[in-house]
Design a protein around this motif. Structure first.
Motif, short mmCIF file in Angstrom:
data_model
loop_
_atom_site.label_atom_id
_atom_site.label_comp_id
_atom_site.label_asym_id
_atom_site.label_seq_id
_atom_site.Cartn_x
_atom_site.Cartn_y
_atom_site.Cartn_z
N ALA A 30 18.94 26.32 -34.49
CA ALA A 30 19.45 27.39 -33.63
C ALA A 30 18.33 27.98 -32.77
N GLY A 31 17.14 28.12 -33.36
CA GLY A 31 16.00 28.60 -32.59
C GLY A 31 15.63 27.64 -31.48
N GLY A 32 15.71 26.35 -31.78
CA GLY A 32 15.44 25.35 -30.74
C GLY A 32 16.43 25.43 -29.60
N VAL A 33 17.70 25.66 -29.94
CA VAL A 33 18.72 25.83 -28.90
C VAL A 33 18.41 27.05 -28.04
N ALA A 34 18.05 28.15 -28.70
CA ALA A 34 17.74 29.39 -27.97
C ALA A 34 16.56 29.19 -27.02
N VAL A 35 15.49 28.57 -27.52
CA VAL A 35 14.31 28.34 -26.67
C VAL A 35 14.65 27.38 -25.55
N GLY A 36 15.44 26.35 -25.85
CA GLY A 36 15.85 25.41 -24.81
C GLY A 36 16.65 26.08 -23.72
N LEU A 37 17.59 26.95 -24.10
CA LEU A 37 18.36 27.70 -23.11
C LEU A 37 17.46 28.59 -22.27
N PHE A 38 16.52 29.25 -22.94
CA PHE A 38 15.60 30.13 -22.22
C PHE A 38 14.79 29.34 -21.20
N LEU A 39 14.22 28.21 -21.61
CA LEU A 39 13.43 27.40 -20.69
C LEU A 39 14.30 26.89 -19.54
N GLY A 40 15.55 26.56 -19.86
CA GLY A 40 16.45 26.08 -18.80
C GLY A 40 16.71 27.13 -17.75
N VAL A 41 17.03 28.36 -18.20
CA VAL A 41 17.34 29.40 -17.21
C VAL A 41 16.10 29.81 -16.42
N ARG A 42 14.92 29.82 -17.07
CA ARG A 42 13.72 30.21 -16.35
C ARG A 42 13.25 29.12 -15.39
#
Length: 397
Positions: A30-42
């Protein structure tokens, strides 16, 4: 929601908790998903900024790596402290106003890798932002479950000033230390909480908010247990304010006024704590005489942060995120000067987004299409406003 009397609240229990052996890998995923989403939006935000910069005839890399405060940090990393910039409003600007951790990281990266200072600054900030996103997810998940943790990271990455998280600025570094210090506090790991708070205090002036959270939580725990606490608590509490205090005293000694030297440096920058009087005067002028778009937007965001803090109080969140966000908000509201920068000063105050993250997580579960439209709208506003701030606004971030 946590219990009213709990200082260190346990994680919210899921209806059907997974076996213990599976819980940690699931949390990591779940943390990996969160970080991946964050990197995607940024990264998408950076792409939009690059397009806008190209249309304006400017190169995006210098805008991201060498804007405003970034130039000061690069100068400190290259030449050390002791350089002033002449100014008549209200006095000379000294580089002693900038805390030392980021320049030290810049020197370390440029010494170890064949990159220039600007590129090193971006590498540090982007890495710190990803670490911060992981910590924010960990805090949100511990308080309200993994869906809220992911939503919290997503909202943080889509704030109007989130473009700063992609620039060579210190907010990502502070937020990384703050998020993991708060998580350590919630988990009862006093040594990690204190050590990370000390590092946060070396990153930015408002890094003091992390130490305040550690000390307030430790004090409450000592009171609750009537002094019967472990040596780890006392050690963590002693470590927490060391970074901020050490730099302030070092500047004071260098300026010949141990206790007041640092605050005199800030005064010459036009930055003092006057309980909000300067901010109220600025708002009055802005409302009566009008000004550029950046200032009313900053006012709107500060008001929104104040409302969100009231919601945190009503939600009775545990003491660590409550104190941390409250001190950051107090510094932003009570400090004079650089009104347009107040939303940036509040970027590390991610716990303010917890009520919105809970709402977004529930909406995503019950009405996924509505949540998708909401996130897309926030993304559009964040990308457009971020590009405007960096490329066109010509106002200090």
């Amino acid at each position: 929601m946590t219990h009213a009397g709990s200082t260190l609240a346990p994680p919210v229990a899921a209806p059907k908790p997974a076996p213990r052996g599976r819980a940690r890998p699931s949390l990591v995923r779940a943390g990996g998903v969160a970080v991946g989403l964050f990197l995607g939006v940024r990264l998408t935000g950076v792409a939009v900024l690059a397009l806008v910069a190209h249309l304006a005839g400017r190169h995006p890399l210098p805008l991201l790596a060498r804007s405003w405060d970034s130039v000061w940090y690069l100068g400190i990393a290259a030449h050390g402290y002791g350089h002033d910039l002449p100014s008549s409003d209200p006095g000379p600007h000294s580089d002693l106003a900038f805390f030392p951790l980021y320049p030290a990281l810049l020197r370390a990266v440029t010494a170890l890798a064949p990159v220039g200072g600007g590129t090193a600054g971006l590498l540090i900030s982007w890495t710190a932002a990803a670490v911060a996103a992981a910590g924010i997810h960990a805090v949100g998940s511990r308080l309200h479950g993994r869906a809220t943790g992911i939503a919290l990271v997503l909202l943080w990455g889509l704030l109007p000033h989130a473009v700063v998280l992609s620039m060579a600025y210190t907010e990502p570094v502070l937020t990384a230390f703050a998020a993991w210090s708060l998580y350590a506090l919630l988990a009862g790991n006093w040594l990690w909480a204190g050590a990370l708070a000390a590092l946060a205090g070396l990153a930015r002036p408002n890094g003091l908010a992390v130490a305040a959270a550690v000390l307030a939580t430790a004090g409450t725990e000592v009171w609750r247990r009537r002094g019967k606490v472990s040596h780890r608590l006392w050690t963590g509490a002693a470590l927490a304010p060391l970074g901020w205090t050490a730099y302030v005293l070092w500047v004071g000694r260098r300026r010949g006024d141990l206790l007041g030297g640092y605050f005199e440096v800030q005064r010459l920058w036009g930055s003092t704590f006057d309980f909000g009087l300067g901010s109220l005067q600025f708002v009055r002028v802005m409302l009566l005489h009008g000004t550029r778009f950046v200032f009313p937007m900053a006012l709107l965001l500060v008001v929104a942060a104040t409302v969100l803090y009231a919601l945190l109080l009503l939600d009775r969140v545990p003491l660590p995120p409550l104190v941390f966000s409250g001190v950051l908000l107090l510094i932003a509201l009570g400090g004079s000067g650089f009104f347009e920068s107040k939303p940036r000063f509040l970027l590390p105050a991610f716990p303010l987004l917890l009520p919105l993250a809970q709402m977004l997580a529930k909406t995503a579960k019950t009405r996924p299409w509505h949540a998708t439209v909401l996130v897309a709208t926030l993304a559009g506003l964040s990308y457009v406003y971020g590009a405007y701030l960096v490329v066109y606004a010509q106002a200090p971030l």
